[in-house]
Design an enzyme around this catalytic site. Structure first.
Site, mmCIF file in Angstrom:
data_model
loop_
_atom_site.group_PDB
_atom_site.id
_atom_site.type_symbol
_atom_site.label_atom_id
_atom_site.label_comp_id
_atom_site.label_asym_id
_atom_site.label_seq_id
_atom_site.Cartn_x
_atom_site.Cartn_y
_atom_site.Cartn_z
ATOM 1 N N CYS A 44 37.079 39.543 39.926
ATOM 2 C CA CYS A 44 38.424 40.120 40.061
ATOM 3 C C CYS A 44 38.347 41.416 40.850
ATOM 4 O O CYS A 44 39.135 41.648 41.776
ATOM 5 C CB CYS A 44 39.044 40.350 38.689
ATOM 6 S SG CYS A 44 39.355 38.798 37.824
ATOM 7 N N HIS B 202 45.085 42.168 35.040
ATOM 8 C CA HIS B 202 44.253 41.431 34.093
ATOM 9 C C HIS B 202 45.090 41.076 32.869
ATOM 10 O O HIS B 202 45.812 41.934 32.340
ATOM 11 C CB HIS B 202 43.059 42.284 33.646
ATOM 12 C CG HIS B 202 41.817 42.016 34.428
ATOM 13 N ND1 HIS B 202 41.124 42.995 35.110
ATOM 14 C CD2 HIS B 202 41.125 40.852 34.642
ATOM 15 C CE1 HIS B 202 40.077 42.447 35.703
ATOM 16 N NE2 HIS B 202 40.052 41.154 35.439
ATOM 17 N N GLU C 294 45.610 47.142 37.173
ATOM 18 C CA GLU C 294 44.416 47.845 37.648
ATOM 19 C C GLU C 294 44.764 48.921 38.689
ATOM 20 O O GLU C 294 45.524 48.675 39.622
ATOM 21 C CB GLU C 294 43.413 46.847 38.252
ATOM 22 C CG GLU C 294 42.938 45.774 37.284
ATOM 23 C CD GLU C 294 42.136 46.335 36.103
ATOM 24 O OE1 GLU C 294 41.704 47.498 36.183
ATOM 25 O OE2 GLU C 294 41.957 45.600 35.115
HETATM 26 N N1 PCA Z 1 38.550 36.920 35.489
HETATM 27 C C1 PCA Z 1 37.277 37.314 36.030
HETATM 28 C C2 PCA Z 1 37.082 36.464 37.252
HETATM 29 C C3 PCA Z 1 38.144 35.427 37.205
HETATM 30 C C4 PCA Z 1 39.036 35.829 36.118
HETATM 31 O O1 PCA Z 1 40.089 35.274 35.802
HETATM 32 C C5 PCA Z 1 37.148 38.819 36.276
HETATM 33 O O2 PCA Z 1 37.760 39.596 35.519
HETATM 34 O O3 PCA Z 1 36.445 39.235 37.173
#
Ligand code: PCA
Length: 207
Positions: free
Chosen positions: A143, A167, A79
């Site tokens: 996240c 992610h 990200e």
């Molecule tokens: N993914 C979610 C919250 C926790 C996770 O593992 C997100 O992308 O916000």
């Protein structure tokens, strides 16, 4: 170098979270040149960053690497940014909170960039044979909120700490019966190993 690694607990309709499994794996793994500490974080808007901030204050890592799952992502997504919005009207967090267009910090900046070398880390993953891309949206859920809060804290306290968010796709077992793209946990583990190796190398080159 000291690296704080975090993963999240399961949430929503998912009964597991690969980022949590990665954190459990990191706890018993050794990484050359890095002292890596792994923690699990709650999927709760109000408290998602608490544990990370506590460890940042007490343990003083050089780098913070947050991991989370995002169903639908096809590759490892590094990200670039976090934005000042919490929006999840149809996906309540694990405490039942389902905000709509809520600010994370009322007078905070609209957005804030990750401070890990996003492009370089992505390219290193690709060279190592792990599918990876830069992502320009961490979403509007936990996240994103975690990255925003941690980056803001580090910035305001002027700490020499880099932080970022990765992610990962769901694992194949989670994708069965759907057309959601997936990535095996072993490949995700290779991504973690490569990311840490790149960060260690980067630090060595700076010395
Ligand atoms: N993914 C979610 C919250 C926790 C996770 O593992 C997100 O992308 O916000």
């Amino acid at each position: 170098m000291k690296i704080l690694f975090t993963g999240f607990e399961p949430f929503g309709k998912m009964d597991k979270n690969p980022s949590w499994e990665l954190a459990e794996w990191v706890k018993q793994e050794k990484f050359p040149g890095a002292d890596v500490r792994a923690e699990g974080l709650p999927v709760i808007f109000q408290t998602c960053a608490h544990k990370a901030l506590e460890v940042i204050k007490s343990w003083k890592p050089d780098v913070v690497l947050h991991f989370g799952v995002a169903a639908g992502r096809q590759t490892i997504n590094i990200e670039q940014t976090a934005i000042n919005i919490e929006h999840a009207p149809y996906t309540p967090d694990n405490a039942g909170d389902a905000p709509a267009d809520r600010c994370i910090e009322s007078k905070g900046p609209d957005g804030i960039f990750a401070t890990i070398p996003v492009r370089k880390l992505t390219e290193d993953l690709q060279v190592a044979g792990v599918p990876a891309e830069v992502s320009y949206s961490a979403g509007t859920y936990i996240c994103n909120a975690t990255l925003y809060k941690v980056l803001r804290f580090i910035d305001e306290q002027k700490l020499p700490i880099k932080a970022g968010f990765i992610h990962v796709p769901v694992t194949p077992d989670m994708a069965c019966g759907s057309n959601v793209p997936s990535m095996a946990l072993d490949v995700q583990k290779r991504a973690v190993t490569q990311l840490i190796a790149s960060l260690v190398k980067e630090e060595e080159n700076r010395d």
